[in-house]
Design an enzyme around this catalytic site. Sequence first.
Site, PDB file in Angstrom:
ATOM      1  N   GLU A 395       0.652  -1.013  -0.022  1.00 42.63           N
ATOM      2  CA  GLU A 395      -0.137  -0.024  -0.055  1.00 42.63           C
ATOM      3  C   GLU A 395       0.864   1.760  -0.045  1.00 42.63           C
ATOM      4  OE1 GLU A 395      -3.101   1.285   0.002  1.00 42.63           O
ATOM      5  OE2 GLU A 395      -4.647   0.107   0.758  1.00 42.63           O
ATOM      6  N   ASP A 396       0.591   1.986  -0.560  1.00 39.65           N
ATOM      7  CA  ASP A 396       0.991   3.551  -0.765  1.00 39.65           C
ATOM      8  C   ASP A 396       0.640   4.242   0.572  1.00 39.65           C
ATOM      9  OD1 ASP A 396      -1.831   4.035  -0.560  1.00 39.65           O
ATOM     10  OD2 ASP A 396      -1.757   5.757  -2.497  1.00 39.65           O
ATOM     11  N   ASP A 399      -4.009   5.242   6.008  1.00 41.64           N
ATOM     12  CA  ASP A 399      -5.069   6.764   6.437  1.00 41.64           C
ATOM     13  C   ASP A 399      -6.008   6.259   7.712  1.00 41.64           C
ATOM     14  OD1 ASP A 399      -5.646   9.148   6.978  1.00 41.64           O
ATOM     15  OD2 ASP A 399      -6.609   9.322   5.136  1.00 41.64           O
ATOM     16  N   PHE A 448      -1.998  15.969   4.271  1.00 38.28           N
ATOM     17  CA  PHE A 448      -2.102  15.344   2.819  1.00 38.28           C
ATOM     18  C   PHE A 448      -0.741  15.727   2.224  1.00 38.28           C
ATOM     19  CE2 PHE A 448      -3.199  14.440  -1.343  1.00 38.28           C
ATOM     20  CZ  PHE A 448      -5.453  13.282  -1.042  1.00 38.28           C
ATOM     21  N   VAL A 449      -0.067  14.290   1.868  1.00 32.63           N
ATOM     22  CA  VAL A 449       0.836  14.131   1.759  1.00 32.63           C
ATOM     23  C   VAL A 449       0.632  13.787  -0.302  1.00 32.63           C
ATOM     24  CG1 VAL A 449       2.753  14.106   3.348  1.00 32.63           C
ATOM     25  CG2 VAL A 449       1.212  12.367   1.708  1.00 32.63           C
ATOM     26  N   ARG A 461       2.048  12.834  -9.543  1.00 31.10           N
ATOM     27  CA  ARG A 461       2.426  11.768  -8.754  1.00 31.10           C
ATOM     28  C   ARG A 461       4.551  11.809  -9.532  1.00 31.10           C
ATOM     29  NH1 ARG A 461      -2.014   8.560  -7.768  1.00 31.10           N
ATOM     30  NH2 ARG A 461      -3.984   8.176  -8.624  1.00 31.10           N
TER      31      ARG A 461
HETATM   32  P1  IMP Z   1      -7.821   5.419   4.112  1.00 30.63           P
HETATM   33  O1  IMP Z   1      -8.642   4.078   3.586  1.00 30.63           O
HETATM   34  O2  IMP Z   1      -8.254   6.556   4.650  1.00 30.63           O
HETATM   35  O3  IMP Z   1      -6.915   3.956   5.002  1.00 30.63           O
HETATM   36  O4  IMP Z   1      -7.416   5.455   2.488  1.00 30.63           O
HETATM   37  C1  IMP Z   1      -6.635   5.181   2.431  1.00 30.63           C
HETATM   38  C2  IMP Z   1      -5.971   5.713   0.384  1.00 30.63           C
HETATM   39  O5  IMP Z   1      -6.230   6.835   0.288  1.00 30.63           O
HETATM   40  C3  IMP Z   1      -4.527   5.833   0.432  1.00 30.63           C
HETATM   41  O6  IMP Z   1      -5.212   4.376  -0.408  1.00 30.63           O
HETATM   42  C4  IMP Z   1      -4.663   6.454  -1.012  1.00 30.63           C
HETATM   43  O7  IMP Z   1      -5.153   6.801  -2.532  1.00 30.63           O
HETATM   44  C5  IMP Z   1      -5.588   7.786  -0.863  1.00 30.63           C
HETATM   45  N1  IMP Z   1      -4.984   8.785   0.722  1.00 30.63           N
HETATM   46  C6  IMP Z   1      -5.166   9.039   1.809  1.00 30.63           C
HETATM   47  N2  IMP Z   1      -4.342  10.026   2.700  1.00 30.63           N
HETATM   48  C7  IMP Z   1      -3.465  10.318   1.784  1.00 30.63           C
HETATM   49  C8  IMP Z   1      -2.581  11.060   1.359  1.00 30.63           C
HETATM   50  O8  IMP Z   1      -2.112  12.160   2.676  1.00 30.63           O
HETATM   51  N3  IMP Z   1      -2.287  12.000  -0.021  1.00 30.63           N
HETATM   52  C9  IMP Z   1      -2.851  10.927  -1.206  1.00 30.63           C
HETATM   53  N4  IMP Z   1      -3.510   9.752  -0.345  1.00 30.63           N
HETATM   54  C10 IMP Z   1      -3.829  10.050  -0.131  1.00 30.63           C
END
Ligand code: IMP
Length: 487
Positions: A395-396, A399, A448-449, A461
Amino acid sequence: MDPSDSNYCLALKDILATAAAAGGAKRTLSAIARRAARALKACGCAIFVLDQHGEFLIPTASFGLSEIYLKKGSLRARMSLPGVLERRTVAIQDVSKDPRIEYPEAAHAEGIVSILGVPIMDGDRVIGEMRAYTGERRRFTAQDKDFLTASASATAFAMQRARPFEKRAPQDQAESGVSSPSDETNLAVSRPTTFAHPSEAEFAALLDFYRIEWLYEPRTFPIKWDGDRVVQMFAPDFYLPELDTYIEITTLKQNLITDKHRKVRRLKELHPEVKIRLINKGDYAKLLAKYGYGPLAESKVQGISRVLFSHAQLQRRVGTMARRISQDYAGREFLLVGVLKGVLCFLSDLMQRISVPLAVDFMAVSYWSGDAGHAVTITKDLDTDIADRHVLMVEDIVDTGMTLNYLADYLRAKKPASLEVCALLDKRVRRLVDVPLRYVGFEIPDEFVVGYGLDYQGQYRNLPFVGVLGPQPLSGGGASSQNKSSK
Ligand code: IMP
């Protein structure tokens, strides 16, 4: 009582008094180095501070050592007496035969035979090193080691006390245009507080923005001799270790530019292996662009308020993660499952550094978020059957953890032999659903990154670093609607 004990007690009394007295850090530390060298009957003593990334040792104060020895080149903390970084005392009896010496020829030329090094600690963190040098072969005693360790503690105390004295008044900085680029959390002494010219300070600030490591004048090259005597030396302004390049900044004065060109030419003749660039202010952005930092002719990327992790930091961290994964999966074939698209850069770098056999597959998801909550739909499923296989999800960024939780449940239902998660970034403070992460690159604050694969409305990207989005980001051309988005 052993006579050396009382000698050391007296010296420590002086050193503590020096450390406790008010004064500039540099003068205080030099006085400590001098007193410690004398008590140890050493020919020299130096105090180094670790740079902000904990990679380089910056000579900060010294006694008895020549300028040319102190500026012999960048000192890598992991290569030069590496044990000290692990909080150990390191005693080297013969520098010419010890692999822990990074510049044995320079030590020999300086007449150094033995070195004693101890860490300078701030709590349980190593923040620097103190070293004593002798011109004769010496077997350091337990008392010598204890004395230098106690002197290093006094040095740490002096550094903490000196912090306010090193900071310059803001209007002072504005007037000269020269500011200290040192991080507030860092010791002020770890970076030069004054640059020779405002353009150097600007350049340092730009490098800091991009988190490109730099050292200020770390090496002096002799370039002219009269017999055995060095009559001219040249210390380029910066060394960028990640690019292995020295930088000399030119000013606008024509007579200086000609002189600098001459010095650079001479240096290249003497050391063809040394990479050096002479640049003027207008060249900064072009130089950065050449190495992939920032768009051409623009000193900062539009919409990014700061760089969180430089390209080099990302590469180092990904390398470490890949090594651990390679160890853990040795002997077990496994499948990397990347979640598109944000994982693009991370997965590509990671898989190239993993040294055991693996296969790769991808999934893609899109989100709906609204009053009813947050829903994830799979828009691209795996091409591979994962039953009884070892799966590592990549995973990137994690959050809230919702996406990961949904996907992990989905994959677990397919009965893999094992399922683990590897994430480059972990925004732990925002977590709503806790999914165990086996490998994490960096924990980051709630910001937010973007960059290194991560986007904002389809933009950013391609940035080679991870940066924090500022208040006026670029917006994508209809890449997302109000409440539906793809990763
Ligand atoms: P989660 O389901 O809230 O954990 O969100 C995960 C997904 O939200 C990541 O895989 C990203 O695609 C996107 N995301 C969450 N925070 C960021 C951020 O700071 N920058 C860019 N994408 C984010």
